[in-house]
Design an enzyme around this catalytic site. Structure first.
Site, PDB file in Angstrom:
ATOM      1  N   CYS A 146       0.817  -1.221   0.000  1.00 22.63           N
ATOM      2  CA  CYS A 146       0.000   0.000   0.000  1.00 22.63           C
ATOM      3  C   CYS A 146       0.848   1.268   0.000  1.00 22.63           C
ATOM      4  O   CYS A 146       0.629   2.183  -0.800  1.00 22.63           O
ATOM      5  CB  CYS A 146      -0.980  -0.014   1.167  1.00 22.63           C
ATOM      6  SG  CYS A 146      -0.225   0.066   2.814  1.00 22.63           S
ATOM      7  N   HIS A 199      -2.372   1.179   6.678  1.00 22.12           N
ATOM      8  CA  HIS A 199      -2.845   1.106   5.291  1.00 22.12           C
ATOM      9  C   HIS A 199      -3.122   2.515   4.776  1.00 22.12           C
ATOM     10  O   HIS A 199      -3.548   3.399   5.534  1.00 22.12           O
ATOM     11  CB  HIS A 199      -4.107   0.251   5.188  1.00 22.12           C
ATOM     12  CG  HIS A 199      -4.464  -0.100   3.773  1.00 22.12           C
ATOM     13  ND1 HIS A 199      -3.666  -0.887   2.975  1.00 22.12           N
ATOM     14  CD2 HIS A 199      -5.537   0.254   3.005  1.00 22.12           C
ATOM     15  CE1 HIS A 199      -4.224  -1.019   1.786  1.00 22.12           C
ATOM     16  NE2 HIS A 199      -5.353  -0.331   1.776  1.00 22.12           N
ATOM     17  N   HIS A 211      -5.901   1.934  -4.113  1.00 21.18           N
ATOM     18  CA  HIS A 211      -4.880   1.447  -3.181  1.00 21.18           C
ATOM     19  C   HIS A 211      -4.399   0.071  -3.619  1.00 21.18           C
ATOM     20  O   HIS A 211      -5.042  -0.606  -4.435  1.00 21.18           O
ATOM     21  CB  HIS A 211      -5.445   1.378  -1.758  1.00 21.18           C
ATOM     22  CG  HIS A 211      -6.627   0.461  -1.602  1.00 21.18           C
ATOM     23  ND1 HIS A 211      -6.745  -0.453  -0.589  1.00 21.18           N
ATOM     24  CD2 HIS A 211      -7.773   0.320  -2.345  1.00 21.18           C
ATOM     25  CE1 HIS A 211      -7.893  -1.111  -0.693  1.00 21.18           C
ATOM     26  NE2 HIS A 211      -8.535  -0.657  -1.746  1.00 21.18           N
TER      27      HIS A 211
END
Length: 248
Positions: A146, A199, A211
């Site tokens: 990520c 994240h 993402h």
């Protein structure tokens, strides 16, 4: 220009003095700048780097090699330009290309000559990476995690961020609520029961973000207002370059 040889301790046209050495060095620097301007057919312009961690590239393109990373306030000399790019010479004589948005020049303020960078350009580039598989620690098209996805996309536009979601959340300005998010903002989450941010993605608008998702195994677009990420959202950050670019 005639060749001049000198070493510390030698005489230059008579007796050696520190003043003569300084004059000699200034002549060399001036000659170097004039040569650069003549070579590229441009009028010299003084400039100041006005962005954080700005990439100096080998050519006027996002895919050209990064030579160095420049910090705000650095004085440079603009010796050429090409579309959205300036070719600059650094104080040490090194030359390279910088996205023109990140240089303040005396004769070309950003309001008079708006940069050609837009947030849409960055978002389109991010979307072009949809489907690339997830790879822990990855920060290239061979695979992204990520934060590596964020690092890779933003580096293409002159921004260098750390390869860790929690550290990326320390950059830019805080976005107070979800309703205040605009395209280009970074959005952060605590997933898998983590007590810290682990994240990150890029907000696209319409309550969606892009993402690199480990659960899905690839770069994808997910909803922000429902599903898994809704309850795990912890905040957004807005980078200064996007604040300026969004006003174009």
């Amino acid at each position: 220009m005639p060749k001049i040889k000198a070493t510390i301790g030698q005489k230059i046209e008579g007796s050696y003095t520190p003043m003569k050495i300084r004059i000699f060095c200034l002549l060399i620097i001036s000659w170097s700048l004039m040569t650069a301007a003549a070579a590229y057919g441009a009028e010299l312009q003084p400039g100041i780097i006005k962005g954080d961690n700005v990439n100096l590239r080998s050519g006027p393109g996002l895919d050209d090699h990064i030579i160095s990373v420049l910090q705000p306030g650095l004085a440079v000399t603009v010796v050429d330009e090409s579309a959205a790019w300036f070719m600059v010479q650094l104080p040490d004589g090194q030359t390279g290309w910088v996205y023109r948005q990140f240089i303040q020049t005396d004769g070309a303020d950003s309001q008079e000559n708006p940069p050609k960078f837009t947030v849409d350009m960055m978002l389109d580039y991010a979307r072009s990476l949809l489907g690339i598989h997830y790879r822990y620690g990855g920060d290239s098209p061979r695979g992204f995690d990520c934060s590596g996805f964020i690092v890779y996309v933003l580096a293409k536009f002159g921004v260098n961020l750390p390869h860790e979601a929690a550290l990326q959340m320390d950059t830019g300005e805080q976005v107070e609520t979800r309703e205040d998010l605009i395209p280009g903002d970074l959005v952060f989450f605590k997933t898998m029961g983590s007590r810290t941010v682990n994240h990150v993605g890029i907000y696209l608008g319409d309550n969606c973000f892009i993402h690199a998702a480990s659960g899905f195994g690839a770069v994808r677009i997910s909803p922000l207002d429902s599903g898994y990420y809704f309850s795990r959202y912890v905040g957004g950050r807005r980078l200064s370059m996007f604040i300026d670019a969004y006003k174009i």
